[in-house]
Write a protein that holds these residues in place. Structure first.
Motif, PDB file in Angstrom:
ATOM      1  N   PRO A  16       0.804  -1.413  -0.422  1.00  0.00           N
ATOM      2  CA  PRO A  16       0.083  -0.331  -0.167  1.00  0.00           C
ATOM      3  C   PRO A  16       0.602   1.165   0.185  1.00  0.00           C
ATOM      4  N   ALA A  17       1.441   1.294   1.141  1.00  0.00           N
ATOM      5  CA  ALA A  17       2.853   2.455   0.917  1.00  0.00           C
ATOM      6  C   ALA A  17       3.233   2.069  -0.587  1.00  0.00           C
ATOM      7  N   GLY A  18       4.089   2.316  -0.940  1.00  0.00           N
ATOM      8  CA  GLY A  18       4.639   1.828  -2.250  1.00  0.00           C
ATOM      9  C   GLY A  18       3.917   2.450  -4.005  1.00  0.00           C
ATOM     10  N   ILE A  35       9.521  -1.424  -7.562  1.00  0.00           N
ATOM     11  CA  ILE A  35      10.901  -2.407  -7.713  1.00  0.00           C
ATOM     12  C   ILE A  35      10.152  -3.721  -6.648  1.00  0.00           C
ATOM     13  N   GLU A  36       9.358  -4.733  -6.849  1.00  0.00           N
ATOM     14  CA  GLU A  36       9.113  -5.495  -5.524  1.00  0.00           C
ATOM     15  C   GLU A  36       9.508  -7.013  -5.457  1.00  0.00           C
ATOM     16  N   LYS A  37       9.859  -7.567  -4.501  1.00  0.00           N
ATOM     17  CA  LYS A  37      10.714  -8.731  -4.752  1.00  0.00           C
ATOM     18  C   LYS A  37       9.534  -9.923  -5.018  1.00  0.00           C
ATOM     19  N   ASP A  43      -0.238 -13.463  -0.270  1.00  0.00           N
ATOM     20  CA  ASP A  43      -1.312 -13.168   0.721  1.00  0.00           C
ATOM     21  C   ASP A  43      -0.242 -12.884   2.070  1.00  0.00           C
ATOM     22  N   LYS A  44      -0.271 -11.716   2.115  1.00  0.00           N
ATOM     23  CA  LYS A  44       0.429 -11.062   3.467  1.00  0.00           C
ATOM     24  C   LYS A  44      -0.669 -11.371   4.648  1.00  0.00           C
ATOM     25  N   ILE A  45       0.013 -11.433   5.663  1.00  0.00           N
ATOM     26  CA  ILE A  45      -0.468 -11.579   6.273  1.00  0.00           C
ATOM     27  C   ILE A  45      -0.864 -10.175   8.026  1.00  0.00           C
ATOM     28  N   CYS A  46      -2.344 -10.570   7.207  1.00  0.00           N
ATOM     29  CA  CYS A  46      -2.904  -9.300   7.945  1.00  0.00           C
ATOM     30  C   CYS A  46      -4.091  -9.992   8.715  1.00  0.00           C
ATOM     31  N   GLY A  47      -4.940  -8.685   8.766  1.00  0.00           N
ATOM     32  CA  GLY A  47      -6.017  -8.770   9.381  1.00  0.00           C
ATOM     33  C   GLY A  47      -7.647  -8.675   7.970  1.00  0.00           C
ATOM     34  N   GLY A  48      -6.561  -8.082   7.377  1.00  0.00           N
ATOM     35  CA  GLY A  48      -7.793  -7.508   6.159  1.00  0.00           C
ATOM     36  C   GLY A  48      -8.735  -6.408   6.650  1.00  0.00           C
ATOM     37  N   GLY A  49      -7.877  -5.759   7.979  1.00  0.00           N
ATOM     38  CA  GLY A  49      -9.410  -4.782   8.164  1.00  0.00           C
ATOM     39  C   GLY A  49      -8.838  -3.666   7.432  1.00  0.00           C
ATOM     40  N   ILE A  50      -9.764  -2.856   6.457  1.00  0.00           N
ATOM     41  CA  ILE A  50      -9.428  -1.566   5.605  1.00  0.00           C
ATOM     42  C   ILE A  50      -9.864  -0.993   6.153  1.00  0.00           C
ATOM     43  N   LYS A 111      -9.980  -9.989   1.972  1.00  0.00           N
ATOM     44  CA  LYS A 111      -8.360 -10.436   1.891  1.00  0.00           C
ATOM     45  C   LYS A 111      -8.037 -10.288   1.565  1.00  0.00           C
ATOM     46  N   ARG A 112      -6.635  -9.887   1.597  1.00  0.00           N
ATOM     47  CA  ARG A 112      -5.765  -9.205   1.905  1.00  0.00           C
ATOM     48  C   ARG A 112      -4.963  -9.281   0.556  1.00  0.00           C
ATOM     49  N   ILE A 113      -4.570 -10.779  -0.612  1.00  0.00           N
ATOM     50  CA  ILE A 113      -4.650 -10.979  -1.398  1.00  0.00           C
ATOM     51  C   ILE A 113      -5.185  -9.832  -2.274  1.00  0.00           C
ATOM     52  N   ASN A 136      14.471  -8.724  -5.621  1.00  0.00           N
ATOM     53  CA  ASN A 136      15.039  -8.842  -4.452  1.00  0.00           C
ATOM     54  C   ASN A 136      15.873  -7.776  -4.302  1.00  0.00           C
ATOM     55  N   ILE A 137      15.374  -6.330  -3.910  1.00  0.00           N
ATOM     56  CA  ILE A 137      16.771  -5.372  -3.436  1.00  0.00           C
ATOM     57  C   ILE A 137      17.341  -5.808  -2.804  1.00  0.00           C
ATOM     58  N   SER A 138      18.856  -6.064  -2.577  1.00  0.00           N
ATOM     59  CA  SER A 138      19.837  -6.412  -1.670  1.00  0.00           C
ATOM     60  C   SER A 138      21.016  -5.741  -1.479  1.00  0.00           C
ATOM     61  N   GLY A 298       5.590   3.578   5.176  1.00  0.00           N
ATOM     62  CA  GLY A 298       4.692   3.224   6.002  1.00  0.00           C
ATOM     63  C   GLY A 298       5.405   2.625   6.819  1.00  0.00           C
ATOM     64  N   ASP A 299       4.957   0.183   7.174  1.00  0.00           N
ATOM     65  CA  ASP A 299       5.843  -0.193   8.092  1.00  0.00           C
ATOM     66  C   ASP A 299       7.515   0.189   7.640  1.00  0.00           C
ATOM     67  N   ALA A 300       7.620   0.353   6.906  1.00  0.00           N
ATOM     68  CA  ALA A 300       9.335   0.755   6.875  1.00  0.00           C
ATOM     69  C   ALA A 300      10.506   1.847   7.501  1.00  0.00           C
ATOM     70  N   GLU A 310      -3.088  -1.579  13.227  1.00  0.00           N
ATOM     71  CA  GLU A 310      -3.238  -0.909  11.822  1.00  0.00           C
ATOM     72  C   GLU A 310      -2.686  -0.731  11.418  1.00  0.00           C
ATOM     73  N   GLY A 311      -1.735  -0.876  10.411  1.00  0.00           N
ATOM     74  CA  GLY A 311      -1.114   0.180   9.446  1.00  0.00           C
ATOM     75  C   GLY A 311      -1.599   0.853   8.068  1.00  0.00           C
ATOM     76  N   ILE A 312      -2.354  -0.265   7.450  1.00  0.00           N
ATOM     77  CA  ILE A 312      -2.505   0.466   5.923  1.00  0.00           C
ATOM     78  C   ILE A 312      -2.784   1.603   5.379  1.00  0.00           C
ATOM     79  N   GLY A 313      -3.625   2.001   6.620  1.00  0.00           N
ATOM     80  CA  GLY A 313      -4.009   3.870   6.632  1.00  0.00           C
ATOM     81  C   GLY A 313      -2.694   4.518   6.334  1.00  0.00           C
TER      82      GLY A 313
HETATM   83  C1  LIG Z   1      -1.198 -10.364  11.428  1.00  0.00           C
HETATM   84  C2  LIG Z   1      -1.024  -8.604  11.251  1.00  0.00           C
HETATM   85  C3  LIG Z   1      -2.288  -8.455  11.170  1.00  0.00           C
HETATM   86  C4  LIG Z   1      -3.038  -6.904  10.412  1.00  0.00           C
HETATM   87  N1  LIG Z   1      -4.216  -6.840  10.079  1.00  0.00           N
HETATM   88  C5  LIG Z   1      -3.896  -5.264  10.101  1.00  0.00           C
HETATM   89  C6  LIG Z   1      -5.582  -4.638   9.882  1.00  0.00           C
HETATM   90  O1  LIG Z   1      -6.526  -4.881   9.394  1.00  0.00           O
HETATM   91  N2  LIG Z   1      -5.758  -3.622   9.161  1.00  0.00           N
HETATM   92  C7  LIG Z   1      -4.810  -2.322   8.845  1.00  0.00           C
HETATM   93  O2  LIG Z   1      -4.458  -1.530   9.152  1.00  0.00           O
HETATM   94  N3  LIG Z   1      -3.534  -3.634   9.125  1.00  0.00           N
HETATM   95  C8  LIG Z   1      -3.009  -4.422   9.348  1.00  0.00           C
HETATM   96  N4  LIG Z   1      -1.707  -5.306   9.755  1.00  0.00           N
HETATM   97  C9  LIG Z   1      -0.655  -4.454   8.882  1.00  0.00           C
HETATM   98  C10 LIG Z   1      -0.641  -4.239   7.719  1.00  0.00           C
HETATM   99  O3  LIG Z   1      -0.867  -5.099   7.170  1.00  0.00           O
HETATM  100  C11 LIG Z   1       0.367  -3.260   7.141  1.00  0.00           C
HETATM  101  O4  LIG Z   1       0.813  -2.066   8.554  1.00  0.00           O
HETATM  102  C12 LIG Z   1       0.889  -2.595   6.014  1.00  0.00           C
HETATM  103  O5  LIG Z   1       1.002  -4.041   5.220  1.00  0.00           O
HETATM  104  C13 LIG Z   1       2.226  -1.948   5.559  1.00  0.00           C
HETATM  105  O6  LIG Z   1       2.071  -1.654   3.691  1.00  0.00           O
HETATM  106  P1  LIG Z   1       3.444  -1.136   3.241  1.00  0.00           P
HETATM  107  O7  LIG Z   1       3.440  -0.978   1.898  1.00  0.00           O
HETATM  108  O8  LIG Z   1       3.922  -0.165   4.597  1.00  0.00           O
HETATM  109  O9  LIG Z   1       4.164  -2.688   3.647  1.00  0.00           O
HETATM  110  P2  LIG Z   1       3.141  -4.004   3.331  1.00  0.00           P
HETATM  111  O10 LIG Z   1       2.729  -4.531   2.887  1.00  0.00           O
HETATM  112  O11 LIG Z   1       4.636  -5.247   3.980  1.00  0.00           O
HETATM  113  O12 LIG Z   1       5.032  -4.493   1.345  1.00  0.00           O
HETATM  114  C14 LIG Z   1       6.034  -3.812   1.169  1.00  0.00           C
HETATM  115  C15 LIG Z   1       5.981  -4.804   0.013  1.00  0.00           C
HETATM  116  O13 LIG Z   1       8.111  -4.482  -0.492  1.00  0.00           O
HETATM  117  C16 LIG Z   1       8.483  -5.363  -0.759  1.00  0.00           C
HETATM  118  N5  LIG Z   1       9.880  -5.759  -0.235  1.00  0.00           N
HETATM  119  C17 LIG Z   1      10.539  -5.446   0.829  1.00  0.00           C
HETATM  120  N6  LIG Z   1      12.072  -5.714   0.676  1.00  0.00           N
HETATM  121  C18 LIG Z   1      12.308  -5.905  -0.805  1.00  0.00           C
HETATM  122  C19 LIG Z   1      12.646  -5.909  -1.134  1.00  0.00           C
HETATM  123  N7  LIG Z   1      14.819  -5.482  -1.276  1.00  0.00           N
HETATM  124  N8  LIG Z   1      13.133  -5.353  -2.665  1.00  0.00           N
HETATM  125  C20 LIG Z   1      11.464  -4.992  -3.292  1.00  0.00           C
HETATM  126  N9  LIG Z   1      10.467  -5.462  -3.178  1.00  0.00           N
HETATM  127  C21 LIG Z   1      10.880  -5.543  -1.043  1.00  0.00           C
HETATM  128  C22 LIG Z   1       7.129  -6.632  -0.425  1.00  0.00           C
HETATM  129  O14 LIG Z   1       7.554  -7.898  -0.963  1.00  0.00           O
HETATM  130  C23 LIG Z   1       5.933  -6.374  -0.087  1.00  0.00           C
HETATM  131  O15 LIG Z   1       5.324  -6.349  -1.141  1.00  0.00           O
HETATM  132  C24 LIG Z   1      -1.393  -6.141  10.217  1.00  0.00           C
HETATM  133  C25 LIG Z   1       0.237  -6.619  10.244  1.00  0.00           C
HETATM  134  C26 LIG Z   1       0.034  -7.772  10.722  1.00  0.00           C
HETATM  135  C27 LIG Z   1       1.277  -8.800  10.782  1.00  0.00           C
END
Ligand SMILES: Cc1cc2nc3c(=O)[nH]c(=O)nc-3n(C[C@H](O)[C@H](O)[C@H](O)COP(=O)(O)OP(=O)(O)OC[C@H]3O[C@@H](n4cnc5c(N)ncnc54)[C@H](O)[C@@H]3O)c2cc1C
Length: 415
Positions: A16-18, A35-37, A43-50, A111-113, A136-138, A298-300, A310-313
């Motif tokens: 969502p952030a990227g 760039i996506e790895k 299916d990201k591990i998530c509750g899927g609550g938006i 569903k998060r996927i 995968n950027i390393s 985002g999460d990073a 919650e972290g998607i918003g």
């Molecule tokens: C169990 C669980 C339940 C959750 N439930 C909720 C919920 O219900 N509602 C909610 O709002 N939030 C929830 N969250 C939090 C939410 O999932 C995250 O806050 C959100 O996905 C963050 O988005 P993001 O874009 O920052 O990161 P991500 O969604 O993790 O995306 C990061 C992307 O970067 C890619 N990537 C990583 N490293 C590299 C690399 N080196 N090179 C290329 N690509 C790379 C990854 O493959 C991934 O696709 C939950 C989290 C967990 C663990």
């Protein structure tokens, strides 16, 4: 021969952030390498609550995205939230049917996927976004006025003036650049599974948070989906379980089997996938999220709500702010540490109040008697009920978003 790509902006991570950062830039006709790895969706591990806030932000980015998410077979519009106290009293707060000028749903579960796929499909219509999948950027090298990124297999190199790290919870590359150490105090953990056949005796459509005494300050959630499915999981702060040999998966099944209010609801339920866990970088205070030639979002950037997980918003909002900052840098041809510092200021101006509130709520959630008191009293005390309802609805829909210093209208202004 390795392939070399040059652009002013590179985004690492298509979550969502990227994606939000990429669309924000593309709408301003700025070419970007995203760039996506993962080569295929997982299916990201998530509750899927938006939340309503996330939906509003996405709508402002691209109004077709919400229609697509709502078309997914398991997506369910949330009718409200039920909060269960440790002594098993329930506070039921209905959401308004629609929010905002565009009559959006107040929140959904999906569903998060499906959600991630809709976002990835949404970038197709922007020719400015050059999407690299399965890379995968390393490695990152800082030049005098640029960054060089290389893929793990060293087949791809990217030279760029600005990297936007949107690489999620395990973003070790940006952690290294910002000298950030993940530890038990700033990390949460979530574990989830999809269950079929969970019973919802009254209103199916309410998301549920169960503050069970075994989990405080964490909770167990039950998020209903269509097609008789539910996303069920546990959110916990790492500090609470660290060193205690607590097996969260085992605990989830024990609670479902033994808790007297949960047991009857799961008697005909079966698990339909693996139970999996992942970490959540919590927003417990300010940290460095920019530097010469880079921004982190985002999460990073540790923007997950410490109370709810919650972290998607916040990922979407910070992705948009990063996109806007990148546009400013291009206009001024300035990618320096000091110029990009404005990004940190914008992020913390936007989120600081929320973070304080979440951290206070997390502190209170450790106290079972206090939670019992608040939840029980809210059912009898109209003033308290209204206060809590407003907080939860506001929280979910973030009606105040337009009043924030950074307004979403900024997107329209610079377009
Ligand atoms: C169990 C669980 C339940 C959750 N439930 C909720 C919920 O219900 N509602 C909610 O709002 N939030 C929830 N969250 C939090 C939410 O999932 C995250 O806050 C959100 O996905 C963050 O988005 P993001 O874009 O920052 O990161 P991500 O969604 O993790 O995306 C990061 C992307 O970067 C890619 N990537 C990583 N490293 C590299 C690399 N080196 N090179 C290329 N690509 C790379 C990854 O493959 C991934 O696709 C939950 C989290 C967990 C663990």
């Amino acid at each position: 021969m390795p392939k070399v790509f040059n652009t002013e902006i590179c985004i690492i991570g298509a979550g969502p952030a990227g994606i939000s950062a990429a669309i924000c830039l593309a709408k301003n006709n700025i070419p970007v390498n995203l760039i996506e790895k993962n080569s295929i969706s997982h299916d990201k591990i998530c509750g899927g609550g938006i939340s309503g806030k996330a939906l509003q932000l996405l709508y402002n980015l691209d109004n077709k995205i919400i229609d697509e998410i709502l078309l997914q077979p398991e997506t369910k519009i949330s009718k409200g939230i039920k909060i269960f106290s440790p002594n098993n009293k329930v506070l039921s707060v209905p959401f308004p049917k629609e929010i905002g000028a565009n009559s959006l749903p107040p929140g959904i579960t999906c569903k998060r996927i499906d959600f991630d796929n809709v976002l990835i499909n949404a970038i197709d219509k922007y020719p400015c976004i050059n999407f690299f999948r399965g890379i995968n950027i390393s490695k990152i090298e800082q030049g005098s006025d640029s960054m060089k990124l290389s893929s793990e297999d060293e087949k791809y190199f990217f030279k760029t003036k600005l990297v936007i790290f949107a690489s999620g919870a395990n973003s070790w590359l940006s952690n290294k650049l910002t000298n950030f150490n993940k530890d038990i105090k700033n990390t949460g953990i979530g574990l989830r599974g999809y269950f079929e056949g969970v019973e919802f005796p009254n209103d199916k459509g309410f998301i549920e948070l169960h503050f069970l005494k075994e989990l405080l300050p964490g909770y167990l959630w039950i998020f209903p989906l269509n097609n008789n499915l539910a996303n069920v999981g546990i959110y916990q702060i790492l500090k609470k379980i660290h060193g205690k040999k607590i097996n969260l998966k085992k605990l989830l099944f024990e609670l479902i089997d033994e808790n007297k209010s949960l047991r009857p609801r799961f008697k005909n339920a079966s698990i339909s996938n693996n139970i999996q866990s992942f970490n959540c970088p919590l927003s417990i205070g300010k940290r460095k999220i920019s530097g010469s030639n880079f921004l982190v979002c985002g999460d990073a950037a540790s923007l997950v709500n410490s109370f709810s997980g919650e972290g998607i918003g916040n990922a979407i909002e910070s992705g948009i702010i990063a996109g806007l900052q990148a546009i400013n840098s291009i206009k001024n041809n300035d990618f320096s540490d000091s110029f990009l510092k404005e990004y940190d200021n914008k992020i913390y101006r936007n989120f600081e109040k929320d973070f304080k509130l979440n951290n206070r709520a997390l502190k209170h959630a450790k106290n079972a008697s206090l939670l019992n008191f608040i939840i029980n009293s809210s059912n009898y005390n109209k003033i308290l009920f209204n206060k809590i309802s407003n907080l939860l609805i506001d929280y979910n829909t973030n009606r105040n978003i337009d009043k924030k210093k950074f307004s979403l209208n900024a997107l329209t202004k610079i377009r």
